[in-house]
Enzyme design. Sequence first.
Site, short mmCIF file in Angstrom:
data_model
loop_
_atom_site.label_atom_id
_atom_site.label_comp_id
_atom_site.label_asym_id
_atom_site.label_seq_id
_atom_site.Cartn_x
_atom_site.Cartn_y
_atom_site.Cartn_z
CB THR A 89 18.61 42.84 -69.89
OG1 THR A 89 18.25 41.66 -69.16
CG2 THR A 89 18.01 44.05 -69.20
CB VAL A 121 11.47 38.59 -60.19
CG1 VAL A 121 11.55 40.04 -60.64
CG2 VAL A 121 10.09 38.02 -60.51
N GLY A 122 14.48 38.98 -61.62
CA GLY A 122 15.79 39.61 -61.49
C GLY A 122 15.68 41.07 -61.10
CG ASP A 123 18.83 43.49 -62.51
OD1 ASP A 123 18.49 42.49 -63.17
OD2 ASP A 123 19.66 44.31 -62.93
N GLY A 153 21.07 39.70 -62.08
CA GLY A 153 20.15 40.57 -61.36
C GLY A 153 20.25 40.45 -59.85
#
Length: 337
Positions: free
Chosen positions: A197, A226-228, A251
Amino acid sequence: MNRKHFLKISSLGLTALSVNPQRSFAAADKPIVISTWDSGMAVNAAAWTILEKGGRALDAIEVGAISIENKIDCCVGLGGYPDRDGIVTLDACIMDEHSNCGAVAGMEDIKHPISVARKVMENSPHVLLVGNGAQQFALENGFSKEPKVLSKDAQNAYNDWLKKNNYKPEINIENKKPFGGPFAPVFFDDGTVNHDTMGLLAMDKKGNMSGGVTTSGMAFKVHGRVGDSPVIGAGLFVDNEIGCATSSGVGEEVIRICGTHLVVEFMRQGYSPENACRKAVERIVNRDKEKAKTLQVGFLAMSKKGEHGAYAIQKGFVYSLKTADENKIIKSKYIIE
Ligand code: SD4
């Protein structure tokens, strides 16, 4: 579990923080750009080409993020690691000085998710588009579809992962890391840490701030996860009156505490960027101290004065800084020693 690493949350330290929230750091000259990890050095250099000319922080963020999405053998973008089905899905978001924001999640085969996120912000009434819809929007806005090919590094890593994990439903469950948990950082021989990231924060000559995040997300995640990173208030938050923050790491833990929004709110209360990040990290650790030993989260923040700082659960989180006078990597402090 490596015995050397144990939770050390000093109540003394917490008291000291709470009585002195305004501990200040020398403000950096404008413009300034900071980004997560050591690979942020190259990203900052790209962003700097905009900032030094007096350009807008938002443009610097996009140019910086594009530069790392362009790398075919890197940690983010289409060269990043795939999910457990072998598919690379990308998440990104962007936020400007007017609290405008845009994001995409779980998007396949588009090279520059950061630019699609910006288009969502500028060309649509929405904030977040996902999956096929995000890709369709990208194609309608002039982006083209790239072939579905894993980078060499990603293919090798995926082959290894398949051998060891045998497609078990638990995310990364056998991916034992040095701290004994599934999500703790992996240290390479040269002392660097794996990551996937890139979070960037910039302030331009006018003192306006923007931020962006681009990622392939947690490696070998469940398809659709889906992460953060594309979630405003979790992976990125900008309040042009106060400051901005971004995050890296697991996340799910960041989403649970609305991490970057929390960091900015701590800065609003007078905490320095570093102490605001520390307090957000403590929020995660204090929820479940045993679990915290098994995972990594790092926050990075900048105040309206151009002060900057970071804090992580564990060792290994670093960020890159670029101003007119400085160009360096800074090690984050951490809670678990
Ligand atoms: C995620 N926060 O997808 C990202 C992963 C990350 O370095 O930051 N990796 O949860």
